[in-house]
Design an enzyme around this catalytic site. Structure first.
Site: not given
Ligand code: UDX
Ligand code: UDX
Length: 440
Positions: A146-147, A245, A248, A255, A258
């Site tokens: 996913e992106f 760019l 901040g 994401c 980690k």
């Molecule tokens: C996701 C991805 O899975 C992660 O690898 C990616 O990099 C970022 O986004 P995200 O959807 O953000 O994670 O995580 P979260 O909102 O914590 O949702 C995970 C869900 O999985 C939770 O609702 C949790 O209860 C559920 N879960 C966890 C299960 O259903 N089974 C399990 O064994 C553990």
């Molecule tokens: C990111 C990726 O964009 C997405 O493709 C991936 O699947 C999950 O991780 P997200 O974490 O939801 O998404 O947010 P994003 O808008 O990318 O920002 C991430 C962090 O970077 C934030 O803390 C944001 O404040 C920071 N950021 C982003 C900056 O400091 N400067 C920037 O120019 C852009």
């Protein structure tokens, strides 16, 4: 149309499920949290993600929610894995939730397992081997990372820059590609390892850009340049582009931290010291702490000073607090003996030692400084006669360069941005008590 079981009703699983249902597929989302499933069944959305509620409402009759593995698996052509993969203490991705899903597959499973969760390169091969060892050769395996960014996830899913599909078997890849009919975007077909690497490398490159511009910002402060103009001037080069760019106080979220750590660790475990990744991560850690130095420059010792953190979520348009820079800032300020207040329009985290307020005005009343931590648009009109009068010291440290320095200064505030020229009038008259005692 296909039947899709989705494991994980988090940010990624829910958006994936809702969008596939919107495309006409039959979707069952399974999670292990009873409360989460109950709320979803009652029509509530347990996370803050703009647009998601409307999509779920629209496809109510094509999406259901369950705690039962069997219900998600029965009759499903595809089993999407979207459970969390948080970091372990070693920095590797914790794949225990992923393995639980794989181990829970019944012996007569026939579907294609599709990995949406971000996993280390090589995970697909391990899952394939585990499936084969259980006699589940008929179960396919495809990586479809996913992106989607939080806050714009629905749009990112429906209008993607690309769809990446890594498969062991060409037909399985075709089947996953066909699921996306109705979505316009280039499709990258590749092997499983490369698909897994595309995800990690894309995030690594994005954080490299942010850490790069943050270092440029730090140099700008020393030499009297303005990083906003510098970023604009860089970004107009078509070879570089304008995105990611914004200087901040550092990147956070579910994401970037980690995945960058996981890539660094993956490289190290494979015998390669990833110099650049190490530096990019270190720059980010230091960046979160620079606000302290700015506050000290204006206020001297921070013990007993009252500091308001405006915006707590890791970025605007989400309630997600995972790896939010506000967490590091709050605990550093508390360690310095400051009183910390917080405001956020959506996130209501329980932060030990931080008092939450319902409005920016309440948060800054009698405060010695306001720090803009998250660039919520609601903060654009924060500087006013009223907020200035309410503060003990009218100091704004703008960690996101949200505000216009000249108009803020014209209102009588001392203003310090990130990577922007510091004006001599910015230092508060009664600032800078000498540091007599060591900080705690
Ligand atoms: C996701 C991805 O899975 C992660 O690898 C990616 O990099 C970022 O986004 P995200 O959807 O953000 O994670 O995580 P979260 O909102 O914590 O949702 C995970 C869900 O999985 C939770 O609702 C949790 O209860 C559920 N879960 C966890 C299960 O259903 N089974 C399990 O064994 C553990
Ligand atoms: C990111 C990726 O964009 C997405 O493709 C991936 O699947 C999950 O991780 P997200 O974490 O939801 O998404 O947010 P994003 O808008 O990318 O920002 C991430 C962090 O970077 C934030 O803390 C944001 O404040 C920071 N950021 C982003 C900056 O400091 N400067 C920037 O120019 C852009």
């Amino acid at each position: 149309m296909a039947k899709i079981g989705i494991f994980g009703a988090g940010y990624v699983g829910l958006v994936t499920g809702a969008c596939f249902a919107d495309l006409g597929h039959e979707v069952v989302v399974r999670d292990v949290l009873p409360e989460r499933i109950e709320r979803l069944r009652a029509g509530e959305v347990p996370i803050y993600e703009p647009g998601l509620e409307a999509v779920l409402e629209r496809c109510r009759d094509r999406i259901s929610f369950t705690l039962d593995v069997q219900e998600a698996v029965a009759g499903s052509d595809f089993l999407y894995v979207a459970v969390g993969t948080p970091p372990t203490y070693a920095g590797d991705a914790d794949l225990s939730a992923v393995w639980t899903v794989v181990d829970e597959l019944p012996d007569d499973a026939q579907a294609i397992v599709v990995m949406k969760s971000t996993v280390p390169v090589g995970t697909g091969e391990k899952v394939r081997a585990a499936l084969d060892a259980r006699g589940l050769e008929a179960v396919g395996y495809v990586s479809n990372p996913e992106f989607t960014a939080e806050g714009t996830a629905v749009r990112d899913f429906m209008e993607p820059d690309r769809i990446v599909i890594g498969a062991f078997d060409e037909e399985d890849g075709d089947a996953v590609e066909a699921l996306h009919i109705g979505i316009d975007g280039p499709v990258v077909r590749t092997d499983v390892n490369s698909a897994e690497m595309i995800k990690l490398a894309a995030n690594a490159f994005l954080v490299t850009r942010i850490s790069f511009i943050n270092e440029i910002a730090n140099v700008c402060e020393l030499v009297g340049a303005d990083v906003k103009h510098v970023a604009e001037g860089i970004g107009l080069d078509h070879r570089l582009g304008p995105h990611f760019l914004r200087a901040g106080i550092g990147w956070g979220g579910s994401c970037f931290p980690k995945d960058s750590l996981a890539l660094k660790q993956l490289a190290a475990n494979s015998g390669y010291h990833f110099h650049l990744m190490n530096a990019v991560i270190e720059v980010n850690e230091l960046q979160k702490r620079r606000v302290l130095q700015k506050l000290q420059r204006h206020l001297g010792r921070l013990r007993g000073k009252s500091i308001a953190l405006l915006g707590l979520a890791f970025k605007p348009n989400t309630d997600d607090m995972r790896e939010a820079p506000s967490l590091v800032l709050a605990s550093r300020l508390i360690a310095e003996g400051a009183e910390v207040r917080g405001w956020d329009p959506v996130a209501r985290p329980e932060l030990p030692g931080v008092t939450l307020h319902d409005s920016p005005l309440e948060a800054v009343r009698d405060a010695d400084a306001a720090v803009i931590v998250t660039e919520w648009p609601q903060l654009l009109d924060f500087p006013s006669e009223e907020t200035r009068a309410a503060m003990r010291h009218p100091l704004i440290v703008d960690g996101r360069n949200l505000l216009d320095p000249d108009s803020v200064r014209a209102l009588g505030f001392a203003y310090e941005g990130t990577g922007r020229r510091i004006s001599p009038t910015d230092v508060l008259p009664e600032a800078a008590e000498p540091e007599l005692e060591p900080s705690e």
